[in-house]
Motif scaffolding. Structure first.
Motif, short mmCIF file in Angstrom:
data_model
loop_
_atom_site.label_atom_id
_atom_site.label_comp_id
_atom_site.label_asym_id
_atom_site.label_seq_id
_atom_site.Cartn_x
_atom_site.Cartn_y
_atom_site.Cartn_z
N UNK A 177 0.86 -1.18 0.00
CA UNK A 177 0.00 0.00 0.00
C UNK A 177 0.90 1.23 0.00
N UNK A 178 0.35 2.37 -0.40
CA UNK A 178 1.19 3.56 -0.56
C UNK A 178 1.87 3.96 0.74
N UNK A 179 1.17 3.87 1.86
CA UNK A 179 1.77 4.24 3.14
C UNK A 179 2.92 3.31 3.49
N UNK A 180 2.75 2.01 3.20
CA UNK A 180 3.82 1.04 3.45
C UNK A 180 5.03 1.33 2.55
N UNK A 181 4.73 1.67 1.33
CA UNK A 181 5.79 1.97 0.35
C UNK A 181 6.62 3.17 0.79
N UNK A 182 5.95 4.24 1.19
CA UNK A 182 6.67 5.43 1.63
C UNK A 182 7.41 5.18 2.95
N UNK A 183 6.81 4.39 3.84
CA UNK A 183 7.49 4.05 5.09
C UNK A 183 8.77 3.27 4.82
N UNK A 184 8.72 2.38 3.83
CA UNK A 184 9.90 1.60 3.46
C UNK A 184 11.03 2.52 3.00
N UNK A 185 10.69 3.50 2.15
CA UNK A 185 11.72 4.41 1.68
C UNK A 185 12.16 5.37 2.78
N UNK B 102 -7.37 8.93 -0.50
CA UNK B 102 -8.49 7.98 -0.51
C UNK B 102 -8.07 6.61 -1.04
N UNK B 103 -6.98 6.58 -1.80
CA UNK B 103 -6.51 5.30 -2.36
C UNK B 103 -5.42 4.66 -1.50
N UNK B 104 -5.15 5.25 -0.32
CA UNK B 104 -4.03 4.79 0.51
C UNK B 104 -4.21 3.35 0.99
N UNK B 105 -5.47 2.89 1.08
CA UNK B 105 -5.71 1.53 1.56
C UNK B 105 -5.65 0.49 0.45
N UNK B 106 -5.56 0.96 -0.80
CA UNK B 106 -5.47 0.03 -1.92
C UNK B 106 -4.02 -0.39 -2.15
N UNK B 107 -3.83 -1.58 -2.67
CA UNK B 107 -2.49 -1.98 -3.06
C UNK B 107 -2.10 -1.24 -4.34
N UNK B 108 -0.83 -0.96 -4.47
CA UNK B 108 -0.35 -0.14 -5.59
C UNK B 108 -0.66 -0.81 -6.93
#
Length: 310
Positions: free
Chosen positions: A93-101, A127-133
């Motif tokens: 998910x976008x939040x996970x992706x940004x946390x990783x970086x 609004x799309x933050x809960x969707x997988x990329x």
């Protein structure tokens, strides 16, 4: 002022192919440079050398004073990069992706969470933050890659085709974001095929062909160099009635119409007031006096035609 991006005689050869062959650049803090050129001109290879992804065959690059070969880790802390193929991890998910970086950049977790929320909101991805990329559209993926490039608030931004695959509204948002990112402490390089985009954003433009810079300057400088001095259009409230004869010496007539004339002048800031005084003195009503718009596309085609004929 010390440049944030410096290159000297930068070259990259792949066997007999000279992808980049002697590029020297200086990009100051607060400046946006657009790199223009056809496919295969060497733009992306140049960006990769600036980002310390590729080592030069010849010459050198310094980013914020750091050498891209001997101080690569320091260089990577200074840059945010958006590539044409951004390699998103589609199961995240976008939040996970940004946390990783954020972890890669060694940013404190609270700062990462705050910056991520701000960037996702800014790019309309909250609004799309809960969707997988993997469920994102191409435009949404591009905006997320842009957010990743900005996560650590870098001093140098390297953007390769930042609005490709975007709908007009998303592209407008990203262009506005890029313009808003120009600060006194940041330098930006944009590679784009979108000539109106480059003209709207860039302080300075470098046109690359076959690995070499063949033209460089501000949009205004390039227009003067390759299209000649400015052309002004004077419109009247009636017919010409001999107005052409009233053009002062130094104003070269180029075209006429029923109620307008166009003339070229090396110094319009001096010539235009003379033209207005001459016409007004003869009782000729002036509706408008304005410079005829000339596009960067005209400059680009002029440059490429001149190079092709060599």
């Amino acid at each position: 002022m010390t440049a944030l991006i410096e290159t000297e005689d930068l070259a990259k050869h792949f066997g007999d192919l000279k992808a980049v062959d002697g590029i020297s650049l200086r990009v100051q803090p607060g400046e946006l440079l657009a790199l223009l050129g056809p496919n295969g001109a060497g733009k992306t290879t140049t960006i990769r050398m600036l980002a310390s992804i590729l080592s030069p065959t010849r010459g050198w690059v310094r980013i914020a004073g750091y050498d891209t070969v001997s101080q690569a880790s320091e260089v990577r802390r200074q840059i945010g990069m958006l590539t044409e193929h951004h390699g998103l991890y589609t199961r995240m998910k976008s939040s996970e992706y940004l946390a990783y970086f954020g972890e890669i950049y060694r940013l404190p977790r609270p700062e990462v969470e705050k910056r991520s929320a701000e960037l996702l909101e800014h790019f309309g991805l909250s609004e799309a933050a809960k969707l997988r990329i993997g469920n994102y559209s191409k435009g949404m993926r591009q905006k997320l890659a842009m957010a990743r490039a900005l996560l650590h608030d870098p001093a140098v931004l390297l953007l390769d085709e930042p609005t490709s695959s975007m709908d007009p509204e998303s592209a407008r948002l990203v262009r506005g974001s890029i313009a808003g990112l120009q600060t006194a402490n940041r330098a930006i390089v944009v590679c784009t095929h979108n000539l109106p985009e480059a003209e709207a954003l860039a302080d300075r433009i470098a046109i690359i062909r076959r690995g070499r810079i063949v033209a460089q300057g501000t949009p205004g400088q390039l227009k003067r160099e390759f299209l000649g001095s400015p052309i002004m259009e004077l419109r009247f409230s009636g017919e010409l009635d001999g107005a052409v004869r009233l053009l002062p010496e130094g104003a070269t007539l180029t075209e006429t119409g029923p109620d307008w004339v166009r003339f070229r002048s090396e110094n319009p800031e001096v010539m235009n007031p003379q033209v207005v005084r001459s016409m007004a003195g003869a009782g000729i009503g002036i509706v408008t006096l304005a410079e005829v718009s000339r596009s960067l596309e005209e400059v680009y085609h002029s440059v490429m035609s001149a190079e092709a004929s060599k």
